[in-house]
Design a protein around this motif. Structure first.
Motif, PDB file in Angstrom:
ATOM      1  N   VAL A  15      14.681  15.961  76.204  1.00  0.00           N
ATOM      2  CA  VAL A  15      14.440  15.631  74.799  1.00  0.00           C
ATOM      3  C   VAL A  15      14.565  16.923  74.005  1.00  0.00           C
ATOM      4  O   VAL A  15      13.878  17.907  74.289  1.00  0.00           O
ATOM      5  CB  VAL A  15      13.042  15.007  74.587  1.00  0.00           C
ATOM      6  N   VAL A  16      15.458  16.922  73.019  1.00  0.00           N
ATOM      7  CA  VAL A  16      15.671  18.105  72.186  1.00  0.00           C
ATOM      8  C   VAL A  16      15.319  17.743  70.749  1.00  0.00           C
ATOM      9  O   VAL A  16      15.879  16.802  70.184  1.00  0.00           O
ATOM     10  CB  VAL A  16      17.135  18.588  72.276  1.00  0.00           C
ATOM     11  N   ARG A  17      14.368  18.493  70.207  1.00  0.00           N
ATOM     12  CA  ARG A  17      13.937  18.288  68.817  1.00  0.00           C
ATOM     13  C   ARG A  17      14.496  19.426  67.971  1.00  0.00           C
ATOM     14  O   ARG A  17      14.216  20.594  68.230  1.00  0.00           O
ATOM     15  CB  ARG A  17      12.421  18.283  68.731  1.00  0.00           C
ATOM     16  N   LEU A  18      15.285  19.058  66.971  1.00  0.00           N
ATOM     17  CA  LEU A  18      15.883  20.049  66.083  1.00  0.00           C
ATOM     18  C   LEU A  18      15.189  19.997  64.729  1.00  0.00           C
ATOM     19  O   LEU A  18      14.898  18.918  64.219  1.00  0.00           O
ATOM     20  CB  LEU A  18      17.375  19.762  65.901  1.00  0.00           C
ATOM     21  N   LEU A  50      16.032  14.012  65.599  1.00  0.00           N
ATOM     22  CA  LEU A  50      16.497  14.667  64.376  1.00  0.00           C
ATOM     23  C   LEU A  50      15.577  14.414  63.185  1.00  0.00           C
ATOM     24  O   LEU A  50      15.995  14.521  62.037  1.00  0.00           O
ATOM     25  CB  LEU A  50      17.925  14.198  64.062  1.00  0.00           C
ATOM     26  N   SER A  51      14.325  14.124  63.460  1.00  0.00           N
ATOM     27  CA  SER A  51      13.394  13.801  62.373  1.00  0.00           C
ATOM     28  C   SER A  51      13.146  14.975  61.438  1.00  0.00           C
ATOM     29  O   SER A  51      12.864  14.782  60.260  1.00  0.00           O
ATOM     30  CB  SER A  51      12.064  13.297  62.940  1.00  0.00           C
ATOM     31  N   GLN A  52      13.268  16.199  61.941  1.00  0.00           N
ATOM     32  CA  GLN A  52      12.998  17.379  61.121  1.00  0.00           C
ATOM     33  C   GLN A  52      14.266  18.157  60.770  1.00  0.00           C
ATOM     34  O   GLN A  52      14.197  19.256  60.238  1.00  0.00           O
ATOM     35  CB  GLN A  52      12.018  18.302  61.860  1.00  0.00           C
ATOM     36  N   LEU A  53      15.428  17.593  61.104  1.00  0.00           N
ATOM     37  CA  LEU A  53      16.697  18.245  60.776  1.00  0.00           C
ATOM     38  C   LEU A  53      17.093  17.808  59.365  1.00  0.00           C
ATOM     39  O   LEU A  53      17.330  16.630  59.116  1.00  0.00           O
ATOM     40  CB  LEU A  53      17.777  17.833  61.780  1.00  0.00           C
ATOM     41  N   THR A  54      17.148  18.753  58.443  1.00  0.00           N
ATOM     42  CA  THR A  54      17.364  18.415  57.039  1.00  0.00           C
ATOM     43  C   THR A  54      18.794  18.606  56.558  1.00  0.00           C
ATOM     44  O   THR A  54      19.161  18.122  55.487  1.00  0.00           O
ATOM     45  CB  THR A  54      16.435  19.250  56.150  1.00  0.00           C
ATOM     46  N   HIS A  84      16.838  11.959  60.363  1.00  0.00           N
ATOM     47  CA  HIS A  84      16.368  12.267  59.006  1.00  0.00           C
ATOM     48  C   HIS A  84      17.307  11.605  57.995  1.00  0.00           C
ATOM     49  O   HIS A  84      18.528  11.592  58.190  1.00  0.00           O
ATOM     50  CB  HIS A  84      16.361  13.790  58.811  1.00  0.00           C
ATOM     51  N   PRO A  85      16.773  11.051  56.912  1.00  0.00           N
ATOM     52  CA  PRO A  85      17.612  10.363  55.929  1.00  0.00           C
ATOM     53  C   PRO A  85      18.770  11.207  55.387  1.00  0.00           C
ATOM     54  O   PRO A  85      19.850  10.682  55.122  1.00  0.00           O
ATOM     55  CB  PRO A  85      16.630  10.011  54.809  1.00  0.00           C
ATOM     56  N   SER A  86      18.565  12.511  55.263  1.00  0.00           N
ATOM     57  CA  SER A  86      19.640  13.353  54.729  1.00  0.00           C
ATOM     58  C   SER A  86      20.808  13.489  55.697  1.00  0.00           C
ATOM     59  O   SER A  86      21.911  13.843  55.295  1.00  0.00           O
ATOM     60  CB  SER A  86      19.100  14.739  54.364  1.00  0.00           C
ATOM     61  N   ILE A  87      20.608  13.167  56.963  1.00  0.00           N
ATOM     62  CA  ILE A  87      21.652  13.268  57.974  1.00  0.00           C
ATOM     63  C   ILE A  87      22.331  11.910  58.210  1.00  0.00           C
ATOM     64  O   ILE A  87      23.465  11.843  58.654  1.00  0.00           O
ATOM     65  CB  ILE A  87      21.060  13.784  59.309  1.00  0.00           C
ATOM     66  N   THR A  88      21.645  10.849  57.887  1.00  0.00           N
ATOM     67  CA  THR A  88      22.154   9.502  58.145  1.00  0.00           C
ATOM     68  C   THR A  88      23.525   9.272  57.538  1.00  0.00           C
ATOM     69  O   THR A  88      24.433   8.763  58.200  1.00  0.00           O
ATOM     70  CB  THR A  88      21.151   8.438  57.641  1.00  0.00           C
ATOM     71  N   ARG A  89      23.718   9.645  56.302  1.00  0.00           N
ATOM     72  CA  ARG A  89      25.003   9.408  55.614  1.00  0.00           C
ATOM     73  C   ARG A  89      26.145  10.141  56.321  1.00  0.00           C
ATOM     74  O   ARG A  89      27.236   9.583  56.490  1.00  0.00           O
ATOM     75  CB  ARG A  89      24.905   9.851  54.148  1.00  0.00           C
ATOM     76  N   LEU A  90      25.912  11.374  56.737  1.00  0.00           N
ATOM     77  CA  LEU A  90      26.928  12.140  57.454  1.00  0.00           C
ATOM     78  C   LEU A  90      27.338  11.434  58.741  1.00  0.00           C
ATOM     79  O   LEU A  90      28.525  11.341  59.063  1.00  0.00           O
ATOM     80  CB  LEU A  90      26.402  13.545  57.770  1.00  0.00           C
ATOM     81  N   PHE A  91      26.367  10.898  59.471  1.00  0.00           N
ATOM     82  CA  PHE A  91      26.657  10.190  60.714  1.00  0.00           C
ATOM     83  C   PHE A  91      27.400   8.886  60.456  1.00  0.00           C
ATOM     84  O   PHE A  91      28.255   8.497  61.243  1.00  0.00           O
ATOM     85  CB  PHE A  91      25.379   9.922  61.498  1.00  0.00           C
ATOM     86  N   GLU A  92      27.068   8.228  59.358  1.00  0.00           N
ATOM     87  CA  GLU A  92      27.780   6.995  59.010  1.00  0.00           C
ATOM     88  C   GLU A  92      29.244   7.294  58.689  1.00  0.00           C
ATOM     89  O   GLU A  92      30.146   6.611  59.169  1.00  0.00           O
ATOM     90  CB  GLU A  92      27.107   6.306  57.820  1.00  0.00           C
TER      91      GLU A  92
END
Length: 117
Positions: A15-18, A50-54, A84-92
């Motif tokens: 488990v890797v937390r970024l 990725l909960s804390q990856l902004t 994290h919500p700020s990363i969701t769009r990039l992944f989509e």
């Protein structure tokens, strides 16, 4: 903003937390840290929390794509959790959600890896 890579071991699951920003300045740190752990031979599956990856740029996407390939070579499974919500769009936009499963929580992601093994 500071960047951190936290590694948690859970049986055969790494488990890797970024946290912070994953960009061209920090991508090699993530790549190296995960590879060091995988070289121990203790893990077959990888959970990225990725909960804390902004923030993430294309270098971060490259790291994730490389880890998908590496875990696949090991015969394992890689999943994402708590994106994290700020990363969701990039992944989509990049299509990563089409090739990686995502879960709302770290525990749900770990459970999915345990069931797959």
């Amino acid at each position: 903003m500071s960047f951190a890579v936290e590694v948690v071991r859970h049986r055969h699951i790494l488990v890797v937390r970024l946290s912070g920003e994953l960009d061209h300045h920090t991508a090699e740190q993530v790549r190296t840290r995960i590879e060091e752990e995988l070289l121990t031979g203790l893990y077959t599956d990888l959970v990225l929390n990725l909960s804390q990856l902004t923030f993430m740029d294309s270098s971060g996407l490259g790291v994730i794509l490389g880890r998908i390939k590496r875990i696949s070579q090991l015969g394992g499974k890689m999943v994402l959790c708590a994106v994290h919500p700020s990363i969701t769009r990039l992944f989509e936009l990049s299509g990563l959600f089409k090739i990686l499963e995502r879960y709302d929580s770290e525990q749900a992601a770990i459970s999915a890896c345990e069931v797959a093994s």
